[in-house]
Design an enzyme around this catalytic site. Structure first.
Site: not given
Lengths: 596, 596
Positions: B194, B278, B320
């Site tokens: 992230e 991801n 994701d």
């Protein structure tokens, strides 16, 4: 009792007792319901004796964990949850969360109250961020927060009904003790003897939060609520302004005598009982005189706070032997006579038995043979006979007086004892710790530590253990049996009609022992060290034993606050250093029952 | 096994296996000792299947709590303790304390290691301050700290033998996954998908801490350790620089594909298996192409890191659906043929069965009927057939695509499944959660969130429950039975030869179910929500079941971090809001056994 519990309707009815103007009728009825745990002291008499017998000495060895609950807070968990009907009320240390848990649903959270408190309150809490529990009365749960806010919560919804401030943390005033509800009043003490706080007890109207009276531990009679003629000390009138007469100058204004222990109530005599703490500062040279009424057992009228009698156990304290420990009200034979007594195990190492109506001193004996600061208590004057060698005043400022027993945290601290009318014995969690004490001159600044002494603590001579769990005959003033423990027993005891006594240890063990012999019947290692008080209740016909784990308090302050210097934590850190080998910070409720 | 355990001498001898240059011989022997729990995955094959039978489906209902331990840390406790001989090793979330506990003394602390870490690491941990456990090898305990420090501790003393840095939290690189020791190497992943971290797996020399190889998930072949000819994807050579060819410009440099899941090893094939996460950012419009090798199962040579085969499950992720979940190595019949497979339950909702030697795709079926983002996986190309309605790229930036199943946290996240060779079934803790997903343009700044999507999550249609615990036939790709759970099952499963499967729930229940039927045989409410993995061991002939409590992780981030906005916690907070009615923060080990 079981019939009552099995019927939801009956329970609801019991819960719905019509409330008179005064709550004590309600509480007197409720505390007789052994299925519930209505008061943080179990009953007004502070016996911590339950008449429940399902768990007894024959089967307690089969005990097992029924359910558990993490409070979400670390550090020292003193006190015990309440159980009223199907709801358990669990409190936490700072930030003083209160949970209402549904006993019908494995402790599901019915409501949660989390006050917003200034974290700057934490540094003015001398001995960990502890809170000793909530009280119930008139459909409300009363919480005494660290920042001295007293709050009334709706027991069903957690809604705030009223809130008031009992003190000011900026002056070192903090809240740690459990409220006691008597009649229509909520009685609250105050902490901060290490910050020069002048102790007081305050009564608030249960319904409105309005202050009804406040009785200071020292000051003029109008502050102390003493009657020069009618209030007595060992049978003699105290005389005018006894709360200032034994102080030099204005020292009484920062004189300590805080009131953070457990409170008792005798509904027949209509008297409340509690004790006051150390005089400030800890340096005795700075405050000549008896420092009345620090270190004093007080009997007061709950309606107006007026004192009926007082007894100062440790005049002119030189060791921090706070007199705040609980008074247990019992009817026992003393020297062949049935007496209505209060029994009090003082920090100073003497176990006192007194006539609770008159304040007559009946017995005063050491409950740990290690106690050496005084040879005995003069039964006529009530004064301990101090040994010069252990007198920190006599030795003087900047002199390290060594080998004093007990240490400042006393032969017993806040950890409450229990009394079983079945055996006639008192079960006392004790410390077996001695100290060196070096007083030094200190000046007062509001909100700053006002201690004036450097201490270090260590096991009493002749061994390495720091505690004992004892059975005590309060009529005779004698130890009946004594169980050595590696660490101080900082947990409150519970005695039951099943002939079992429960207590917790700083390593985290819940232990059950035979009330007659002390023989260990059961032990279980809970998640963290236990400084909470063991409680019991029944739900749907099954008896449970509950206890909070969470190492901390004065004895556990090294672990709780991450202190490592031996003299830190008011001298306690050194003695308890080995604790981290046994347990870590926690905050959990563990609930036990027999297999089904 | 029991005979071994009863003899301290035999134990010591077993412990003193002469260490060859490579540790895997030692570990292969040790993991066959079912009395111990040597690896965070139980075994190299990640089966989480124990051959212990003392606790079995006939008596598991009698289970009771044997002892408990508070870790002294709150927030999400993922992973499981290890047991080697008489010592248990317990890890915690940030600050990543490791305890060695003495099983001969009710969990007395033998040593404690508490690293000093910059608390600024916490804000760059996307999904709570979790750590998935320590690993053992060559007399050392390996810890992967939040700040990416990898440290080797002497298993007997806790002394630091070596320490090295695997990444830089200032760039968003953090450590959460458990190390795996293979041969003479410690294999470590990295978190931070992230934050635009480019994922890699690194092998350190077990004795010295020296870096032996590092394989990035994307980049030129020299970074990814791919051989254009020899490394295959579904049987085809991957070709030159396949790790940059499917990216636009330099996006691969901040391309994600982090590696924070569980690792497996097949000693016979000499291959390690893991998955990549991801691609960064979560806004698919910003990174056209397949984004290789994000979302990919990798089979690599542990000696040099070279990849034998790869399989990208979710090319060009738009949801994701990290591919990091564990690979379970098993020998099972697939379509009538005995096959050496790996079974993988992906976040994307498909359960994959592959030939683990060749990377041939054998089965790819939905393990939750709610999965709707793709109709099926094309077995020839291996590509999921995406439904436009649920394609966040197709719907476009700043469009809120609704009703996508599963949610970003997948039909399963890190919570590891178990495999029982006794039943031939896989036991899978799952999420039953859907989401709305709105991608938006985001620019990259090192160390800042690089998400680019706003999410909200809710139960899958047709019910209110957020999870299922299922039994899965991986040869057929079929659910055998499914137990609905109010919340996601975020705990790892354990299967045993006693015919029992264990798992924990977010409310805090440890549950035992019949491995054949799923019938519930036992439940116990532990102190806090369970996101840890159930483990088992024997000590002095008695079998124990252990599990960490401590609500948190992605599903519990609202409680753990005190977040209340529905879209906070990467969209998870809203769905799990009711959790606070059931449990509070905790950090405890609960250990169960049968009555003696």
């Amino acid at each position: 009792m079981k019939a009552l519990l099995k019927s939801g309707v009956a329970l609801a009815a019991a819960h719905a007792i019509p409330l008179a103007a005064s709550a004590n009728d309600e509480l007197l009825v409720m505390e007789k319901n052994a299925a519930w745990y209505v008061s943080p002291t179990l009953d007004y008499a502070n016996t911590r004796y339950s008449t429940l017998t399902q768990i007894n000495k024959d089967n307690v060895g089969d005990l097992q964990v029924a359910w558990t609950f993490s409070t979400g807070v670390l550090r020292g968990h003193e006190g015990a949850p309440l159980v009223i009907g199907d709801t358990m009320y669990v409190h936490t240390p700072f930030p003083n969360i209160v949970y209402a848990l549904d006993l019908n649903a494995d402790g599901r959270v019915i409501w949660k109250y989390e006050p917003k408190q200034d974290p700057d309150t934490i540094p003015v809490m001398c001995c960990d961020t502890v809170n000793r529990g909530v009280a119930y009365g008139g459909g409300k749960i009363f919480l005494h927060q660290a920042d001295t806010t007293v709050v009334a919560l709706d027991a069903k919804t957690g809604e705030v009904k009223w809130s008031t401030k009992n003190g000011d943390p900026k002056k070192g005033e903090t809240g740690t003790n459990a409220p006691m509800v008597v009649k229509d009043k909520v009685i609250i003490g105050i902490s901060g003897g290490e910050f020069g706080v002048r102790g007081s007890v305050t009564a608030y109207n249960m319904e409105t939060g309005k202050q009804e009276w406040r009785a200071y531990s020292m000051g003029p009679d109008s502050d102390t609520l003493l009657d020069p003629q009618k209030t007595t000390h060992l049978g003699q009138p105290v005389g005018k302004d006894s709360g200032t007469a034994t102080w030099e100058g204005d020292q009484w204004k920062i004189g300590g005598g805080t009131t953070w222990g457990w409170y008792s109530y005798d509904p027949e005599l209509d008297l409340i009982y509690y004790g006051s703490g150390n005089p400030s500062t800890w340096n005795p040279v700075q405050r000549p005189g008896d420092n009345r009424w620090s270190m004093t057992i007080m009997a007061r009228d709950p309606d107006d706070g007026m004192a009926k009698w007082l007894y100062q156990m440790t005049p002119h304290d030189e060791w921090d032997y706070d007199g705040v420990n609980e008074m247990i009200l019992a009817d026992i034979p003393v020297k062949g006579q049935d007496r209505k007594v209060l029994v009090h195990f003082d920090r100073n190492g003497f176990g006192y038995t007194m006539d609770r109506a008159t304040g007559e001193l009946l017995v005063a004996e050491k409950f740990d043979p290690a106690v050496n600061w005084a040879t005995h208590v003069d039964m006529k004057t009530g004064r301990p006979q101090v040994v010069d060698q252990y007198s920190t005043h006599h030795q003087g400022e900047d002199v390290n007086t060594t080998g004093i027993c007990p240490a400042a945290l006393g032969t017993k601290d806040q950890q409450p004892a229990a009394f079983s009318p079945q055996t006639g014995l008192f079960y006392v969690p004790t410390n077996h710790v001695c100290m060196d004490y070096e007083p030094f001159r200190v000046s007062y600044t509001a909100g700053q530590p006002y201690v004036g002494a450097t201490l270090s603590m260590y096991p009493a001579p002749g061994g390495t253990h720091l505690g004992n769990f004892i059975a005590w005959d309060a009529g005779k003033g004698e130890i009946v049996w004594s169980l050595p423990e590696p660490f101080s027993v900082w947990s409150g005891a519970l005695a039951t009609a099943g002939g079992v006594v429960f207590y917790g240890t700083l390593e985290g063990y819940l232990k059950a022992v035979d009330a007659d012999t002390g023989a260990e019947l059961y032990r279980f290692k809970t998640p963290s060290g236990i400084i909470g008080n063991v409680m019991t209740y029944t739900h749907q016909g099954r008896q449970y034993i509950g206890v909070l784990s969470g190492i901390g308090g004065w004895a556990g302050i090294g672990l709780a606050a991450g202190l490592t210097e031996d003299t830190a934590g008011l001298g306690a850190v050194g003695a308890y250093k080995a604790l981290h080998n046994y347990t870590q910070l926690g905050g959990q409720l563990t609930v036990f029952a027999l297999p089904q």
